[in-house]
Design a protein around this motif. Structure first.
Motif, mmCIF file in Angstrom:
data_model
loop_
_atom_site.group_PDB
_atom_site.id
_atom_site.type_symbol
_atom_site.label_atom_id
_atom_site.label_comp_id
_atom_site.label_asym_id
_atom_site.label_seq_id
_atom_site.Cartn_x
_atom_site.Cartn_y
_atom_site.Cartn_z
ATOM 1 N N HIS A 4 78.649 -3.322 55.771
ATOM 2 C CA HIS A 4 77.309 -3.046 55.402
ATOM 3 C C HIS A 4 77.087 -1.598 55.600
ATOM 4 C CE1 HIS A 4 73.061 -2.973 55.201
ATOM 5 N NE2 HIS A 4 72.935 -4.295 54.666
ATOM 6 N N GLU A 5 76.358 -0.877 54.703
ATOM 7 C CA GLU A 5 76.173 0.576 54.715
ATOM 8 C C GLU A 5 75.579 1.060 56.043
ATOM 9 O OE1 GLU A 5 74.135 1.595 51.429
ATOM 10 O OE2 GLU A 5 72.172 0.638 52.086
ATOM 11 N N ALA A 23 78.333 0.926 58.904
ATOM 12 C CA ALA A 23 79.664 1.783 58.592
ATOM 13 C C ALA A 23 79.806 2.706 59.285
ATOM 14 C CB ALA A 23 79.561 1.852 56.973
ATOM 15 N N ALA A 62 82.777 6.576 49.713
ATOM 16 C CA ALA A 62 81.777 6.360 51.019
ATOM 17 C C ALA A 62 82.438 6.158 52.255
ATOM 18 C CB ALA A 62 80.664 5.397 50.780
ATOM 19 N N ILE A 101 82.375 0.081 51.721
ATOM 20 C CA ILE A 101 80.881 -0.226 52.029
ATOM 21 C C ILE A 101 80.279 -0.701 50.976
ATOM 22 C CG2 ILE A 101 78.816 1.266 52.849
ATOM 23 C CD1 ILE A 101 80.845 3.455 54.102
ATOM 24 N N LYS A 141 76.262 -2.574 49.965
ATOM 25 C CA LYS A 141 74.755 -2.475 50.208
ATOM 26 C C LYS A 141 74.173 -4.015 50.914
ATOM 27 C CE LYS A 141 73.678 0.692 46.479
ATOM 28 N NZ LYS A 141 73.026 0.827 45.222
#
Length: 430
Positions: A280-281, A284, A306, A335, A337
């Motif tokens: 999950h961003e 991360a 990313a 990564i 959302k």
């Protein structure tokens, strides 16, 4: 010259069919004898196999060293050589596996259903052996013993076809097992090895419907696809493991790092090791910082753009990387959302083997386990536990990634079928 070549081809085909059909005929002759054996007699033979393995460790290691030397000469990776290598500890582990199978309940003869019908017929649904099972596998000699022990305990004859990389190891192991069966008063042809490791012989084995009732491939994706696509014998698809860990927004990052590290590096060459990380961003930055400190470059990362901003990557990942079962110190990373994007990625690239979520959210855990289509779906635990021993099944024949007949680690019950026994007193159908 053309006539000679044609004659040579015909002769080779005749040899292949005669060779593999003889193994099949041997197995079919042994099959009714094994299927009728009682539990005590089967366990006695398995005990003899276990004792033979422990007694002949030096002999087995010597044969295995021939395979290791050839593998290094042929440029095999160290991770794959690890799959091939037999040590005293691993040989004792195989013997322990045979002992574990002895301790397991014998499924043969178990009544699993039935009852009395209104017309007076008494119906019994009873568990019985499948018959003759063929196993086609690659460079893991431990499979040789695990498969033979499980098939034998479940009352089946087995024909084993390992890869050329492990032929010396397999000859030694099967030779010891056959001797132990013979010394126990059993038909040694209950366990046979295909010593010709050519592709033509393997293809002939895949079409031996007259003698083989079930074929189980164990190995990498290439082997499994070849068997599924070419076999006319019924197949249980096993093994290919493009497994993932998804680190959720609420995850304990320290726990996630330990789970990822174990699932990737404890033994990277096995099918329940992970090949992909989804993060999950919001989790991360810390996750990749701690992973970089943990690995110190030990694992090569192929990540998206990313990911490349947070950890050193070997290359920017593409669909081929996300679909690859590396079986090495290499991993893909992406990564995402949200959990929906992670599940979508797993649905696209996973092989329905083992998948994991690391989370502190009960909702996320339940959603992941409900929606991810895999044989084993974990919450906060390493995928390395997808294993017959760990699941309490004893040695496993493989990990099925399909849905019919068997799914997940396959123990004794997966090597049985059933039949209906109907007793009446003169009933006829009107």
């Amino acid at each position: 010259m053309y006539i000679f070549q044609s004659y040579q081809i015909i002769s080779e085909k005749r040899y292949i069919m005669e060779y593999i059909e003889q193994l099949g005929a041997n197995a079919k002759a042994a099959e009714p004898i094994v299927s009728a054996m009682g539990t005590r007699r089967k366990n006695s033979a398995l005990k003899a196999i276990s004792a033979a393995l422990r007694t002949h460790v030096t002999e087995i290691i010597g044969a295995n060293q021939l395979d290791i030397d050839a593998a290094r000469k042929n440029g095999m990776s160290e991770a794959m050589i690890d799959r091939l290598t037999l040590t005293e500890a691993r040989i004792n582990g195989m013997a322990d596996g045979a002992d574990k199978v002895i301790s397991l309940p014998d499924p043969i003869g178990e009544v699993i259903g039935g009852g009395d019908l209104p017309n007076g017929l008494h119906v019994i649904k009873k568990r019985v052996p499948i018959g003759t099972i063929g196993i086609i596998f690659e460079s893991r000699p431990n499979v040789t013993v695990d498969a033979a022990a499980l098939c034998f305990k479940a009352g089946n004859a087995v024909i084993l076809r390992g890869g050329s990389d492990a032929i010396n190891s397999n000859k030694a192991l099967v030779g010891l097992m056959r001797r132990a069966l013979r010394d126990s008063g059993c038909n040694e042809n209950a366990v046979q090895l295909v010593e010709d490791t050519s592709r033509d012989v393997a293809n002939a084995m895949m079409k031996l419907n007259k003698y083989i009732d079930l074929l189980i491939p164990r190995g990498g994706g290439g082997l499994i696809r070849a068997v599924v696509q070419n076999a006319t014998v019924p197949v249980i698809q096993t093994g290919e493991g493009n497994c993932h860990v998804y680190v959720d927004e609420s995850a304990d990052i320290g726990m996630a790092v330990e789970i990822i590290n174990n699932a990737k590096t404890q033994r990277p060459s096995v099918c329940n090791a992970i090949e992909g990380i989804l993060v999950h961003e919001k989790a991360a930055p810390e996750l990749f910082r701690m992973l970089a400190e943990k690995w110190q470059g030990k694992v090569a990362v192929r990540g998206d753009e990313a990911t490349s901003k947070l950890i050193e990557v070997e290359k920017i990942a593409d669909d081929v990387d996300y679909a690859t079962e590396f079986l090495d110190y290499r991993i893909s990373a992406k990564i995402v959302k949200n959990i929906d994007e992670a599940i979508e990625h797993i649905s696209r690239f996973g092989t329905k083997h083992s998948e994991c979520i690391v989370t502190q959210s009960l909702r996320s855990a339940e959603l992941f386990q409900q929606r991810v289509d895999a044989a084993a779906v974990y919450v906060n635990a390493s995928t390395r536990f997808t294993d017959g021993f760990e699941f309490g099944l004893g040695a496993e024949i493989g990990i099925s990634t399909q849905k019919l007949h068997a799914r997940g680690p396959m123990g004794l019950e997966a090597l049985t079928t059933y039949k209906y026994l109907i007793n009446g007193n003169g009933q006829i159908r009107g």
